[in-house]
Design a protein around this motif. Structure first.
Motif, PDB file in Angstrom:
ATOM      1  N   GLY A 170      -4.879 -14.591   1.651  1.00 59.57           N
ATOM      2  CA  GLY A 170      -6.160 -13.212   1.680  1.00 59.57           C
ATOM      3  C   GLY A 170      -5.383 -12.506   1.069  1.00 59.57           C
ATOM      4  N   LEU A 171      -6.521 -11.666   0.702  1.00 58.53           N
ATOM      5  CA  LEU A 171      -6.117 -10.259  -0.401  1.00 58.53           C
ATOM      6  C   LEU A 171      -5.511  -9.233  -0.263  1.00 58.53           C
ATOM      7  N   VAL A 172      -4.890  -8.611  -0.321  1.00 60.76           N
ATOM      8  CA  VAL A 172      -3.893  -6.980  -0.036  1.00 60.76           C
ATOM      9  C   VAL A 172      -4.160  -6.241  -0.973  1.00 60.76           C
ATOM     10  N   MET A 173      -5.063  -5.392  -0.930  1.00 57.36           N
ATOM     11  CA  MET A 173      -5.388  -4.400  -2.032  1.00 57.36           C
ATOM     12  C   MET A 173      -4.436  -3.115  -1.123  1.00 57.36           C
ATOM     13  N   THR A 174      -4.030  -2.600  -2.291  1.00 53.52           N
ATOM     14  CA  THR A 174      -3.698  -0.861  -2.235  1.00 53.52           C
ATOM     15  C   THR A 174      -4.023   0.180  -2.707  1.00 53.52           C
ATOM     16  N   ALA A 175      -4.232   1.241  -2.497  1.00 54.15           N
ATOM     17  CA  ALA A 175      -4.120   2.567  -3.236  1.00 54.15           C
ATOM     18  C   ALA A 175      -3.196   3.926  -2.161  1.00 54.15           C
ATOM     19  N   SER A 176      -2.978   4.518  -3.111  1.00 55.91           N
ATOM     20  CA  SER A 176      -2.272   5.868  -2.614  1.00 55.91           C
ATOM     21  C   SER A 176      -2.295   5.812  -0.704  1.00 55.91           C
ATOM     22  N   ALA A 177      -1.097   4.242  -0.513  1.00 52.46           N
ATOM     23  CA  ALA A 177      -0.127   4.198   0.423  1.00 52.46           C
ATOM     24  C   ALA A 177      -1.420   3.889   1.851  1.00 52.46           C
ATOM     25  N   LYS A 178      -2.590   3.275   0.641  1.00 52.69           N
ATOM     26  CA  LYS A 178      -3.539   3.120   2.243  1.00 52.69           C
ATOM     27  C   LYS A 178      -3.726   1.015   2.042  1.00 52.69           C
ATOM     28  N   GLU A 179      -4.264   0.658   2.934  1.00 51.29           N
ATOM     29  CA  GLU A 179      -4.434  -0.833   2.334  1.00 51.29           C
ATOM     30  C   GLU A 179      -5.525  -1.677   2.873  1.00 51.29           C
ATOM     31  N   PHE A 180      -5.852  -2.415   2.483  1.00 53.39           N
ATOM     32  CA  PHE A 180      -7.390  -3.300   2.062  1.00 53.39           C
ATOM     33  C   PHE A 180      -7.460  -4.578   2.786  1.00 53.39           C
ATOM     34  N   HIS A 181      -7.379  -5.711   3.428  1.00 51.53           N
ATOM     35  CA  HIS A 181      -7.223  -6.836   3.524  1.00 51.53           C
ATOM     36  C   HIS A 181      -8.295  -8.168   3.836  1.00 51.53           C
ATOM     37  N   VAL A 182      -8.562  -8.300   3.105  1.00 56.49           N
ATOM     38  CA  VAL A 182      -9.775  -9.941   3.080  1.00 56.49           C
ATOM     39  C   VAL A 182      -8.987 -11.117   3.421  1.00 56.49           C
ATOM     40  N   GLY A 183      -9.147 -11.483   4.420  1.00 58.77           N
ATOM     41  CA  GLY A 183      -8.611 -12.866   4.672  1.00 58.77           C
ATOM     42  C   GLY A 183      -9.419 -14.245   5.422  1.00 58.77           C
ATOM     43  N   VAL A 184      -8.785 -15.271   5.471  1.00 55.51           N
ATOM     44  CA  VAL A 184      -9.756 -16.324   6.294  1.00 55.51           C
ATOM     45  C   VAL A 184      -8.612 -17.047   6.834  1.00 55.51           C
ATOM     46  N   GLY A 185      -9.138 -17.777   8.266  1.00 56.28           N
ATOM     47  CA  GLY A 185      -7.689 -18.108   8.737  1.00 56.28           C
ATOM     48  C   GLY A 185      -6.721 -17.910   9.565  1.00 56.28           C
ATOM     49  N   GLY A 186      -5.820 -18.811   9.971  1.00 58.44           N
ATOM     50  CA  GLY A 186      -5.025 -18.380  11.172  1.00 58.44           C
ATOM     51  C   GLY A 186      -5.011 -18.517  12.381  1.00 58.44           C
ATOM     52  N   ALA A 187      -4.188 -17.966  13.381  1.00 55.01           N
ATOM     53  CA  ALA A 187      -5.002 -18.556  14.160  1.00 55.01           C
ATOM     54  C   ALA A 187      -6.123 -17.888  15.588  1.00 55.01           C
ATOM     55  N   SER A 188      -6.710 -16.450  14.405  1.00 54.82           N
ATOM     56  CA  SER A 188      -8.045 -16.789  14.693  1.00 54.82           C
ATOM     57  C   SER A 188      -8.366 -16.020  13.066  1.00 54.82           C
ATOM     58  N   THR A 189      -9.851 -16.518  12.455  1.00 55.56           N
ATOM     59  CA  THR A 189     -10.475 -16.479  11.778  1.00 55.56           C
ATOM     60  C   THR A 189     -10.041 -14.806  11.530  1.00 55.56           C
TER      61      THR A 189
END
Length: 195
Positions: A170-189
């Motif tokens: 996935g993607l990890v987007m950060t700004a001002s110490a905040k994060e937003f993750h967008v991803g798929v897969g792993g043990a759960s979707t």
């Protein structure tokens, strides 16, 4: 008479007297004849070395062809639009690294044709790195740090793949110490989350 030796202004000359014929340095390597160096007079003296080139320093104003060459210090190509070609044989593509060639103020990775005449190819730019750090893939004028352009079904896209079943890609987007993750897969979707 095929050639002559002479001296002019304390310089020693080896001159071929036959038009467009090569000057060849031929020797004996372990009992076998070997052409060490060929100077092509029909190509203004273009030099072809049989083996490596070893030199403390050197300046070349035109192309150099060698079976192999080893450099133990910096290599500089210094002109208005320097190029480094990777010519191939058979049905392989030719490649070029270039600066200031297809795109102003940029370094590019270009692909040519499937032939052996790499110097005659028309090269298409695949990757562009601008002087301000912006990178274009399929885009010669990137206006973001990473700019992808395409017109086909699978172009203009980024693919992220994680081969482990325990983690997601996935993607990890950060700004001002905040994060937003967008991803798929792993043990759960994983669809996405913020923290």
């Amino acid at each position: 008479n095929y050639g002559t030796f002479y001296q002019t202004s304390s310089d020693f000359y080896i001159q071929s007297l036959v038009e467009d014929k090569d000057l060849v340095f031929y020797g004996n390597d372990g009992g076998s004849g070997v052409t060490a160096l060929r100077l092509d007079m029909s190509e203004a003296g273009a030099a072809t070395f049989n083996a490596g080139i070893n030199a403390t320093t050197g300046t070349f104003s035109s192309s150099v062809t060698a079976t192999s060459a080893t450099f133990t210090d910096d290599v500089a190509i210094n002109n208005s639009s320097p190029e480094l070609h990777f010519g191939t044989t058979g049905n392989h593509y030719n490649w070029r690294l270039a600066a200031q060639e297809n795109v102003d103020a940029a370094f590019t990775i270009d692909v040519g044709s499937q032939d052996t005449a790499y110097g005659d190819d028309t090269y298409s730019t695949l990757v562009t790195v601008k002087s301000d750090g912006k990178v274009g893939i399929g885009e010669a004028s990137p206006d973001r740090h990473l700019h992808l352009t395409g017109s086909g079904a699978n172009t203009g896209r980024i693919k992220l793949e994680n081969t482990s079943a325990s983690y997601y890609a996935g993607l990890v987007m950060t700004a001002s110490a905040k994060e937003f993750h967008v991803g798929v897969g792993g043990a759960s979707t994983a669809a996405g989350y913020a923290n």
